[in-house]
Structures are given as structure tokens and as C-alpha cells.
Write a protein that holds these residues in place. Structure first.
Motif, PDB file in Angstrom:
ATOM      1  N   UNK A  33       0.995  -0.875   0.156  1.00  0.00           N
ATOM      2  CA  UNK A  33       0.135   0.286   0.331  1.00  0.00           C
ATOM      3  C   UNK A  33       0.875   1.070   0.055  1.00  0.00           C
ATOM      4  N   UNK A  34       0.583   2.037  -0.704  1.00  0.00           N
ATOM      5  CA  UNK A  34       1.058   3.842  -0.126  1.00  0.00           C
ATOM      6  C   UNK A  34       0.546   4.458   0.985  1.00  0.00           C
ATOM      7  N   UNK A  35       1.340   5.206   0.975  1.00  0.00           N
ATOM      8  CA  UNK A  35       1.009   5.777   2.489  1.00  0.00           C
ATOM      9  C   UNK A  35      -0.171   6.413   2.781  1.00  0.00           C
ATOM     10  N   UNK A  36      -0.480   7.120   1.815  1.00  0.00           N
ATOM     11  CA  UNK A  36      -2.167   7.289   2.338  1.00  0.00           C
ATOM     12  C   UNK A  36      -2.959   6.412   1.899  1.00  0.00           C
ATOM     13  N   UNK A  37      -2.814   4.988   1.358  1.00  0.00           N
ATOM     14  CA  UNK A  37      -3.577   4.347   1.609  1.00  0.00           C
ATOM     15  C   UNK A  37      -3.607   2.923   2.971  1.00  0.00           C
ATOM     16  N   UNK A  38      -2.372   3.225   3.308  1.00  0.00           N
ATOM     17  CA  UNK A  38      -2.280   2.627   5.025  1.00  0.00           C
ATOM     18  C   UNK A  38      -2.645   3.664   5.843  1.00  0.00           C
ATOM     19  N   UNK A  39      -2.895   4.521   5.738  1.00  0.00           N
ATOM     20  CA  UNK A  39      -3.527   5.656   6.403  1.00  0.00           C
ATOM     21  C   UNK A  39      -5.062   5.567   7.024  1.00  0.00           C
ATOM     22  N   UNK A  40      -5.454   5.352   5.789  1.00  0.00           N
ATOM     23  CA  UNK A  40      -6.633   5.387   5.500  1.00  0.00           C
ATOM     24  C   UNK A  40      -7.333   4.196   6.215  1.00  0.00           C
ATOM     25  N   UNK A  82      -9.478   3.940   9.780  1.00  0.00           N
ATOM     26  CA  UNK A  82     -10.539   2.767   9.326  1.00  0.00           C
ATOM     27  C   UNK A  82     -10.534   1.707  10.481  1.00  0.00           C
ATOM     28  N   UNK A  83      -9.075   1.064  10.487  1.00  0.00           N
ATOM     29  CA  UNK A  83      -9.447   0.334  12.170  1.00  0.00           C
ATOM     30  C   UNK A  83      -9.115   0.799  13.147  1.00  0.00           C
ATOM     31  N   UNK A  84      -9.365   2.401  13.099  1.00  0.00           N
ATOM     32  CA  UNK A  84      -8.889   2.543  14.538  1.00  0.00           C
ATOM     33  C   UNK A  84     -10.786   3.254  14.676  1.00  0.00           C
ATOM     34  N   UNK A  85     -11.595   3.562  13.339  1.00  0.00           N
ATOM     35  CA  UNK A  85     -12.742   3.535  13.497  1.00  0.00           C
ATOM     36  C   UNK A  85     -13.730   2.517  13.829  1.00  0.00           C
ATOM     37  N   UNK A  86     -13.687   1.166  13.919  1.00  0.00           N
ATOM     38  CA  UNK A  86     -14.257  -0.013  14.091  1.00  0.00           C
ATOM     39  C   UNK A  86     -14.521  -0.483  15.881  1.00  0.00           C
TER      40      UNK A  86
END
Length: 116
Positions: free
Chosen positions: A101-108, A112-116
Motif C-alpha cells: 500500500x501507498x502511505x495515504x492508503x495505509x493511513x486510510x 478505518x481500523x481505529x474507527x472499528x
């Protein structure tokens, strides 16, 4: 999960891009570069309805309108989950995916995992 054929995917792209129920004639116009018959597009949309990808609702006059049941992103997520089911080691597959993954994809993904 049912997969989309090439023409089905093109029709779904039209529906996803419109964001509102669309008549067959509008899909034919959007795919004009393919020189498709009205009946061909109608058949594809009816097939998508039978597969559960779109819902069909009465529009103005006698025309049916079609709308996606799920978003493009939900469809792609389903494909990704299906691909993960092909491996016996989901964690390793996910690790390889995350490393690509790119850095922006990894951040997204992290967000998303933090919002679970």
C-alpha cells in the motif's frame, strides 16, 4: 459472491457514477461508444437485478429504473474478502497486501481500523 462480467461492470459503473436510479435508455446513452442495442442493456440490467446487484423500481411512464444495491466500494471490499478466502494464511496475505500500500492508503486503512 457473484462477480461482474465486463459489460455488467460497465453498466454498474454508470449506475454507481449517477448516484440515483437510472432508466435503461440513460445507460444506453452512457455506453454509446459500445454501440449496444437497447435490449442488450435491458437484458444486462435485468440480469444484474436477478443477481442482486441492482434493484429495479418503477420510473416515469412504463420505464423501469435501476439503482445499485451496494456501493462500488462495498463491491470491491467483497472481492477483496473473497480473495482472502483463497489463502490458508489470511494474516500473511494481509501483511503482504499492507506492505504494497501507498502511505495515504495505509493511513486510510489505519484510520478505518481505529474507527472499528
Amino acid at each position: 459472491m457473484n462477480r461482474l462480467g465486463e459489460l455488467e461492470r460497465a453498466a454498474m459503473d454508470v449506475l454507481w457514477d449517477r448516484g440515483e436510479p437510472v432508466a435503461v435508455r440513460e445507460v444506453v446513452r452512457a455506453l454509446a461508444d459500445r454501440d449496444l442495442a437497447y435490449t442488450t442493456v435491458m437484458t444486462v440490467l435485468n440480469r444484474l437485478a436477478k443477481k442482486g446487484f441492482v434493484r429495479r423500481e418503477a420510473g416515469e411512464g412504463r420505464a423501469w429504473h435501476y439503482a445499485p444495491v451496494a456501493s462500488r466500494e462495498q463491491y470491491v471490499a467483497g472481492l477483496m474478502l473473497e480473495a482472502l478466502s483463497l489463502t490458508g494464511d489470511r494474516e500473511t496475505a494481509l501483511a503482504h497486501f499492507a506492505q504494497s500500500m501507498s502511505e495515504p492508503e495505509a493511513e486510510a486503512l489505519s484510520q478505518a481500523l481505529d474507527e472499528r
